[in-house]
Design an enzyme around this catalytic site. Sequence first.
Site, PDB file in Angstrom:
ATOM      1  N   LYS A  67      52.355  58.547  45.196  1.00  0.00           N
ATOM      2  CA  LYS A  67      51.056  59.117  44.840  1.00  0.00           C
ATOM      3  C   LYS A  67      50.625  60.094  45.926  1.00  0.00           C
ATOM      4  O   LYS A  67      50.762  59.812  47.120  1.00  0.00           O
ATOM      5  CB  LYS A  67      50.028  57.993  44.683  1.00  0.00           C
ATOM      6  CG  LYS A  67      48.640  58.459  44.245  1.00  0.00           C
ATOM      7  CD  LYS A  67      47.707  57.265  44.121  1.00  0.00           C
ATOM      8  CE  LYS A  67      46.317  57.688  43.666  1.00  0.00           C
ATOM      9  NZ  LYS A  67      45.392  56.536  43.545  1.00  0.00           N
ATOM     10  N   SER A  98      43.575  56.127  39.031  1.00  0.00           N
ATOM     11  CA  SER A  98      43.908  57.463  39.478  1.00  0.00           C
ATOM     12  C   SER A  98      45.404  57.675  39.734  1.00  0.00           C
ATOM     13  O   SER A  98      45.852  58.806  39.929  1.00  0.00           O
ATOM     14  CB  SER A  98      43.136  57.783  40.759  1.00  0.00           C
ATOM     15  OG  SER A  98      43.443  56.856  41.787  1.00  0.00           O
ATOM     16  N   SER A 121      42.983  51.528  39.964  1.00  0.00           N
ATOM     17  CA  SER A 121      43.849  52.713  39.959  1.00  0.00           C
ATOM     18  C   SER A 121      45.329  52.404  39.806  1.00  0.00           C
ATOM     19  O   SER A 121      46.135  53.311  39.594  1.00  0.00           O
ATOM     20  CB  SER A 121      43.634  53.534  41.240  1.00  0.00           C
ATOM     21  OG  SER A 121      42.379  54.170  41.203  1.00  0.00           O
TER      22      SER A 121
END
Length: 485
Positions: free
Chosen positions: A83, A158, A182
């Site tokens: 990420k 996210s 997330s």
Amino acid sequence: MQEAIESLCDLSATAAIDAMTRGDISAEQYASALLDRADSQRALNAFISLQPDRVLDAARAADLKRAAGGPLGILHGLPIPLKDSVNTVDYATSNGTHALREFHPGEDAALVKALVQHGAIVMGKTNLTELSLGWTSNNATFGPVCNPYDLARIPGGSSGGAAAAVAGGIAPLAVGADTLGSIQVPASFCGIAGLRPTFGRYPNHGAFSLTSGKLDQVGAMARHVEDLALFDTVYTGSASNVRCGSLEGSLIGKRIGVAAFYEDGLDSEVGKVYFEALNRLEEAGVILVRADIPAEMTKAFDIAATIMLYEAVDGIERFLIGNHVPLSFVELFEQCGAGIKDLIRHVMLPPNRPSGEIYVERLKQRADLKAAVRQYFERHSIEALAFPAVAAVAPLIGQEGELEINGQMVSFFEALGRNTALSPATGIPGLVLPGGCAAGSGLPVGIEFVSLWGEDRRLLSLGHAVEAQLGPIQRPPGTTGVRTP
């Protein structure tokens, strides 16, 4: 040739590492197959940055190390997407925001150092919701991430790019980070497994944090629970096997709690998949313990959300200062996308930010919540608590703020945040597994299992048995077959 590529991309992380360690395939062959899959899945927009030459150079170095007879790490030759909120020297770390698109940290995050030390290869940086503020992965600078099951829908956020990469067969395992759902939301929407570990179990230094040592936690997503356990071994040194031996009887007598609070307001498709999964677990010998949760546990989302909203701006400033970024928060804020700018202005900046008094009260309630969870587990002698990770299947890209569930408009906070908040609010581990696909839409539905603080290996072992019992789910378009062990 295409068959060979697809076959390699279908391997679990554990199987791929074993094959590379034995010499059945080379690290370069494996990396090439994953890169080819990434190229064929560009429509997902899963990556912000990916440098194939860098990945292949690292794979060739892994092959040379094996040829020289040196010791190999437990992640030998495995490309892992990260990420883009986790610091890396070789790739910019944008945190999904325009102002940081060229930011290069001075050193890798602690988590990345450990991965590389154990033989892994950094496979680029994945797309995300800007500044990790939301559950969609619709990004104003880098474009929206698409769900592999339906390109018109969100993958969750996210950590949406990481989840899409795993579900799309680009990599068997990826690194995400979680403040408030997330990891769990993308895992659910993309039909994969995701572990938000016990808070502090994996090193957070060098990963973007919205709060100061309270909620934010790096974790992993994978197609198989066994690969999450392998990832866990890197940071804990625990090599205890999560395999349950013979599947026959492996779930017999396992006590799993269920509660009406988490089942309220479910989309009908989600409810059908969830309850059918519970029935299958009961048939396998699981004892479902239905017991109402105490009032303290119903406040998990409000507690976690208040803490995040109160601390988020300070967290962004702390990142800028700690990484010597020559930008102020105001300068970064002015370059944010309109949606994130409005969100920050409306709920994270004075006078709209939660008051200091409410923040302090929520911190006190958090301590009560943690005690209530432990008492609930002990009172009912349960090994885990299970519930639908989110109340709906993945919504359409651009559909933000509210969802229609059973003919009623429901806020994202209620549909996506209510259930996933328990793990971050308390710091206990939360494991999302695919429960199945909705009959009408064909979209995945995730079930979350939470356990007590530090019980991650036990939870992974339970998850491995549940995964085997529920079986594989259909792979998304553009990938092959079904998920197999």
